[in-house]
Design a protein around this motif. Structure first.
Motif, PDB file in Angstrom:
ATOM      1  N   GLY A   1       0.631  -0.758  -0.166  1.00  0.00           N
ATOM      2  CA  GLY A   1       0.053   0.623   0.552  1.00  0.00           C
ATOM      3  C   GLY A   1       0.936   1.763  -0.203  1.00  0.00           C
TER       4      GLY A   1
ATOM      5  N   ASP B   1       2.293  -1.804  -4.495  1.00  0.00           N
ATOM      6  CA  ASP B   1       0.698  -0.904  -4.107  1.00  0.00           C
ATOM      7  C   ASP B   1      -0.128  -1.578  -5.624  1.00  0.00           C
ATOM      8  OD1 ASP B   1      -0.557   1.437  -2.937  1.00  0.00           O
ATOM      9  OD2 ASP B   1      -1.643   0.875  -4.538  1.00  0.00           O
TER      10      ASP B   1
ATOM     11  N   ALA C   1       3.066   3.308  -6.933  1.00  0.00           N
ATOM     12  CA  ALA C   1       4.099   2.054  -6.154  1.00  0.00           C
ATOM     13  C   ALA C   1       5.568   3.681  -7.169  1.00  0.00           C
ATOM     14  CB  ALA C   1       3.687   1.292  -6.563  1.00  0.00           C
TER      15      ALA C   1
ATOM     16  N   ALA D   1      -1.523  -2.022   3.324  1.00  0.00           N
ATOM     17  CA  ALA D   1      -2.289  -2.565   2.888  1.00  0.00           C
ATOM     18  C   ALA D   1      -3.749  -2.205   2.893  1.00  0.00           C
ATOM     19  CB  ALA D   1      -2.222  -2.585   1.150  1.00  0.00           C
TER      20      ALA D   1
END
Length: 592
Positions: A327, A351, A357, A405
């Protein structure tokens, strides 16, 4: 039993017993032991290195099968450094040697590499649990001349760890104690108690008791002169410093100025102890093999290892460590990646949004650390397993894993759909469990400790009528983390549950609110404004995460309301239950 080839080498008046393994045409690697060891210290390291290198070990003067000068004068580190170079000249006259030194073996090698022209005879140096006495003396002088609370604390810590060296300067007592400690069974038990060293991993020479007693001269000849009148000299020999954070004799802080004296310095920090050749021979072998191979060829199987561990300037809190953050494309995940990068970590940013990301990774690289982005859906267990394998293959086993995440779901439990509940639990709970298991296994197998950080929420202990399913997922993360912490404690792997309260992140704008239908967007807009007015930003949570990693905290309520809620739930849970019945103004998850 290691089948060493033995010869002797004359160094002045001292005859040194020299032992060899491997092909004499291969790059030469010298293994130098300390007190109270002999060349047998390397019995678990040498055979593995001998597959690629010509391995040479010798018993230092006063130890094992080498001569034992009388008195103290013959044990100055300059004399032992002369011995080392004499052995190198005899065994490898045409080719500079690589050196791996432990304890006093590392101390005397610092003396050798600091001499003018040392780079012509020494190709590289792996230093384990043995500082330069002159560098140590300069460090101590600086701490005393310009004291700060931190410097005073680190100095006192090192003084306490080194108290035995003062004892060794007494006239009779050391011989009495060491006569007892030199009994092999007693010594093995001592290492087991102090560092958890399995008895079957400790290779002991039959001369142990004599080696202990004669080796006291090393302390008497060198400690006071070098610490009271330090003269540190720079070196151009490339050095890899393995810093053991559970070393019973040496505190990590004493190595913080090494970069001032070494032109090319690499460093790796691990939660390991003093007798690394006994406790973690595989790790030591691999570190030495990779470093020496890199110096020989200029290439490395995992280039990131070299990039991550090389120091440019003073070491940071997490220099040389590898951190995986899921995340990481926004919010708390992104800010945590930034905070860890600023402290020296190599970053693997994962991500579900690959573009986001990569933006995080690009900003981390601007902080002069390696960073790589990966697309990852944490709800896809098979994809997560493939990702974990890729990280291990291309970057190594992570030292820090942040399972961040997550998604939100607000509204009544009875109004939520099965699809909404399944998605929430797959990401928020199953994703955390999957990441912890996959990387936890890697950490256990590596046996060098680590830290797993799982993002829970204040909702885990503050029940609310509008966050039932979300609270269940976060309560699961919290209790899972506490249980995993107990399971992994023996492996020196910490597990932390982070529990933020109301934090202004993008998750609020993307959180579905069950049961509102056409009014959902208007309600969400009101919630976004509420969170923005609260003003607690993700970077503040990231700072708390870093602090938790440093101190290995179990549970960290982050925001003020989280701290209050945590204590109410622990000491007056009935108040939490009463509060849960009220419809709050902002029934939305508080993370990311």
């Amino acid at each position: 039993m290691v089948d060493w080839r033995k010869r002797t080498v004359q160094s002045g008046d001292v005859t040194l017993a020299v032992f060899e393994l491997g092909d004499e045409g291969a790059p030469p690697v010298m293994l130098v032991h300390g007190w109270p060891d002999t060349h047998h210290l390397w019995d678990q390291v040498a055979p593995a290195l001998a597959k690629e290198f010509h391995v040479i070990a010798h018993d230092n003067r006063g130890a094992g099968e080498s001569s034992r000068p009388g008195g103290v004068a013959g044990y100055h580190i300059a004399e032992l450094a002369d011995d080392l170079l004499t052995v190198a000249d005899e065994v490898s006259p045409e080719r500079p040697v690589h050196i791996v030194g432990h304890d006093w073996g590392s101390v005397l090698t610092w003396e050798a590499v600091s001499r003018h022209g040392a780079e012509k005879r020494i190709a590289s140096f792996v230093s384990v649990s043995g500082p330069s006495l002159d560098q140590l003396g300069a460090w101590a002088r600086e701490n005393l001349s310009r004291p700060t609370p931190r410097r005073v604390a680190t100095s006192l810590s090192q003084i306490a760890s080194s108290a035995y060296t003062a004892f060794f300067h007494l006239p009779v007592a050391p011989r009495i104690l060491l006569s007892f400690l030199g009994i092999p069974a007693v010594w093995r038990n001592f290492l087991k108690v102090t560092e958890g060293t399995p008895a079957d991993r400790v290779s002991i020479a039959p001369t142990l008791r004599r080696d202990m007693i004669s080796g006291v001269a090393l302390y008497r000849a060198n400690i006071v002169p070098h610490l009271s009148h330090p003269e540190p000299h720079p070196t151009t020999v490339p050095v890899l410093e393995l810093v053991n954070h559970r070393d019973v004799a040496l505190r990590p802080a004493i190595f913080e100025h090494t970069h001032r004296y070494v032109q090319r310095l690499w460093r790796r920090d691990t939660p390991t102890g003093h007798w690394l050749p006994h406790t973690h021979p595989e790790y030591l072998t691999e570190a030495a093999r990779a470093f020496i191979g890199y110096q020989e060829t200029g290439s490395l199987e995992k280039p990131a290892w070299s990039e991550r561990t090389r120091l440019i300037g003073p070491p940071q809190a997490f220099s040389g460590r590898l951190a995986v953050v899921t995340g990481a494309g926004s919010g708390i995940g992104r800010e945590t990646a930034y905070a860890l990068a600023e402290l020296g970590c190599e970053i693997v940013a994962a991500d579900i949004d690959a573009v986001a990301a990569e933006e995080t990774a690009r900003e981390c690289r601007a902080k002069t650390v390696p960073a790589t982005a990966y697309a990852l859906d944490v709800a896809d267990s098979a994809g997560f397993a493939e990702f974990a394998n890729t990280v291990q293959r291309d970057h190594g086993v992570p030292d820090i894993v942040v399972n961040n995440a997550g998604v939100g779901l607000a509204g009544g439990v009875l109004d939520a759909t099965d699809e909404q509940i399944d998605r929430l639990l797959d990401i928020n709970l199953r994703g955390v469990i999957t990441g912890s298991r996959l990387f936890g296994r890697q950490m256990v197998e590596r046996d060098l400790g680590g830290q797993i950080v799982n993002l829970a929420s204040a909702a885990a202990f503050t029940p609310q009528r509008d966050l039932g399913v979300y609270s269940a997922s976060k309560a699961g993360v919290l209790l899972f983390s506490e249980s995993l912490r107990a399971e992994l404690a023996d492996h020196h792997i910490g597990v932390t549950a982070i529990c933020p309260g109301i934090v202004d992140t993008a998750i609020v704008a993307n959180t579905p609110i069950a049961g509102l239908g056409s009014d959902e967007q208007a309600a969400r807009d009101r919630l976004v404004r509420f969170y923005q007015r609260r003003g607690f930003t993700p970077d503040k949570v990231a700072r708390q995460i870093v602090a938790a990693i440093r101190s290995d905290k179990a549970v960290v309520p982050v925001t003020p309301e989280a701290s209050v809620g945590y204590r109410i739930y622990r000491f007056a849970p009935w108040l939490s239950r009463q509060a849960a019945r009220r419809r709050v103004a902002a029934p939305v998850p508080t993370r990311r």
